[in-house]
Design a protein around this motif. Structure first.
Motif, PDB file in Angstrom:
ATOM      1  N   LEU A  26      60.502 -21.390  67.166  1.00 25.90           N
ATOM      2  CA  LEU A  26      61.942 -21.146  67.061  1.00 25.90           C
ATOM      3  C   LEU A  26      62.731 -22.433  67.233  1.00 25.90           C
ATOM      4  O   LEU A  26      63.752 -22.647  66.556  1.00 25.90           O
ATOM      5  N   ALA A  27      62.272 -23.303  68.134  1.00 25.59           N
ATOM      6  CA  ALA A  27      62.965 -24.572  68.351  1.00 25.59           C
ATOM      7  C   ALA A  27      62.941 -25.426  67.097  1.00 25.59           C
ATOM      8  O   ALA A  27      63.948 -26.014  66.701  1.00 25.59           O
ATOM      9  N   VAL A  38      52.898 -31.056  69.368  1.00 21.98           N
ATOM     10  CA  VAL A  38      54.321 -31.379  69.432  1.00 21.98           C
ATOM     11  C   VAL A  38      54.669 -31.794  70.848  1.00 21.98           C
ATOM     12  O   VAL A  38      54.249 -31.143  71.815  1.00 21.98           O
ATOM     13  N   ASP A  39      55.416 -32.886  70.971  1.00 21.23           N
ATOM     14  CA  ASP A  39      55.858 -33.350  72.282  1.00 21.23           C
ATOM     15  C   ASP A  39      56.970 -32.439  72.776  1.00 21.23           C
ATOM     16  O   ASP A  39      58.076 -32.449  72.228  1.00 21.23           O
ATOM     17  N   PRO A  40      56.717 -31.610  73.796  1.00 26.61           N
ATOM     18  CA  PRO A  40      57.739 -30.665  74.257  1.00 26.61           C
ATOM     19  C   PRO A  40      58.988 -31.356  74.791  1.00 26.61           C
ATOM     20  O   PRO A  40      60.091 -30.826  74.676  1.00 26.61           O
ATOM     21  N   VAL A  41      58.816 -32.541  75.393  1.00 23.25           N
ATOM     22  CA  VAL A  41      59.985 -33.263  75.913  1.00 23.25           C
ATOM     23  C   VAL A  41      60.908 -33.657  74.764  1.00 23.25           C
ATOM     24  O   VAL A  41      62.131 -33.472  74.833  1.00 23.25           O
ATOM     25  N   ARG A  42      60.317 -34.194  73.709  1.00 26.46           N
ATOM     26  CA  ARG A  42      61.129 -34.591  72.553  1.00 26.46           C
ATOM     27  C   ARG A  42      61.760 -33.372  71.904  1.00 26.46           C
ATOM     28  O   ARG A  42      62.928 -33.413  71.475  1.00 26.46           O
ATOM     29  N   LEU A  43      61.011 -32.280  71.819  1.00 21.71           N
ATOM     30  CA  LEU A  43      61.509 -31.059  71.204  1.00 21.71           C
ATOM     31  C   LEU A  43      62.746 -30.553  71.930  1.00 21.71           C
ATOM     32  O   LEU A  43      63.787 -30.276  71.328  1.00 21.71           O
ATOM     33  N   VAL A  44      62.658 -30.461  73.253  1.00 19.81           N
ATOM     34  CA  VAL A  44      63.781 -29.970  74.044  1.00 19.81           C
ATOM     35  C   VAL A  44      64.939 -30.966  74.024  1.00 19.81           C
ATOM     36  O   VAL A  44      66.109 -30.581  73.987  1.00 19.81           O
ATOM     37  N   SER A  45      64.618 -32.266  74.021  1.00 18.15           N
ATOM     38  CA  SER A  45      65.660 -33.294  73.977  1.00 18.15           C
ATOM     39  C   SER A  45      66.481 -33.186  72.703  1.00 18.15           C
ATOM     40  O   SER A  45      67.715 -33.310  72.732  1.00 18.15           O
ATOM     41  N   GLU A  46      65.812 -32.939  71.569  1.00 19.80           N
ATOM     42  CA  GLU A  46      66.521 -32.805  70.304  1.00 19.80           C
ATOM     43  C   GLU A  46      67.380 -31.550  70.301  1.00 19.80           C
ATOM     44  O   GLU A  46      68.504 -31.547  69.793  1.00 19.80           O
TER      45      GLU A  46
END
Length: 219
Positions: A57-58, A79-87
């Motif tokens: 979903l992200a 997938v880098d979760p930190v980058r995903l959430v940061s975006e």
């Protein structure tokens, strides 16, 4: 020993805002499949499956136009979760900032109209630009792309621009004329582009006038 929580398809659909049909489709194409079976043979989603659902979903909501197969590939390779959430966070913060700017502009315009005063033209343009998708820049994009003034999407855009202009100006044709004049003679100030050439906006004005003339002739 603790047992991880699991979800049946109906519960996960309700909790995520998706439909059971969507989850079944994602299962069939291998994007998101329930990875646990009960003793009775029923398939259930695990906590790791829910994490993958969040990542799916992200990626869909980042506005990158990724297809489901591409998303699956991205997740499968990691997938880098930190980058995903940061975006995601950056996108939300940008939306909040845009809405905050729009709120200030609309509050000013509203206050001026309530006091029977003509709002500053630049404030009207700022509100239109912040709302996005219905300002002169959108008309310019259609003109540059060679879309005919008679095309439905162009007529719809101009009708929306005129509707918003009438809303902000209280139907005052003098203010509307001042806005159009400002775009013609001060395009750099109005568009926020210091290099905006005046002749481009003259061509745009003529283009929009042809759209309005065609709409009147077919009304």
């Amino acid at each position: 020993m603790s047992i991880d929580r699991t979800w049946k398809v109906g519960a996960l659909a309700e909790g995520s805002g998706l439909t059971v049909r969507t989850l079944h489709h994602w299962d069939r194409i291998g994007l998101l499949s329930p990875s646990r079976r009960t003793a009775a043979g029923h398939r259930e989603y695990t906590e790791q499956d829910v994490i993958r659902l969040y990542e799916v979903l992200a990626l869909r909501r980042l506005g990158l136009g990724l297809g489901l197969e591409t998303i699956a590939t991205c997740l499968d390779v990691g997938v880098d979760p930190v980058r995903l959430v940061s975006e995601q966070l950056s996108g939300v913060e940008a939306s909040i900032a845009s809405l905050g700017a729009l709120r200030q502009q609309l509050a000013y315009v509203h206050g001026e109209l309530v006091s029977a005063r003509a709002p500053d033209v630049s404030a009207l343009i700022g509100a239109l630009r912040t709302m996005g998708g219905t300002g002169p820049e959108s008309g310019q994009a259609l003109r540059t792309a060679g879309v005919e003034p008679t095309a439905p999407q162009v007529r719809k855009l101009v009708a929306r621009m005129d509707e918003l202009s009438s809303l902000f100006t209280g139907g005052d044709s003098g203010i509307s004329a001042a806005v159009r004049s400002a775009w013609q003679h001060e395009p750099a100030a109005m568009s926020g582009d210091p290099k905006a050439p005046a002749d481009v906006w003259h061509d745009l004005t003529a283009y929009l006038d042809r759209v309005r003339a065609h709409a009147r002739s077919t009304a």
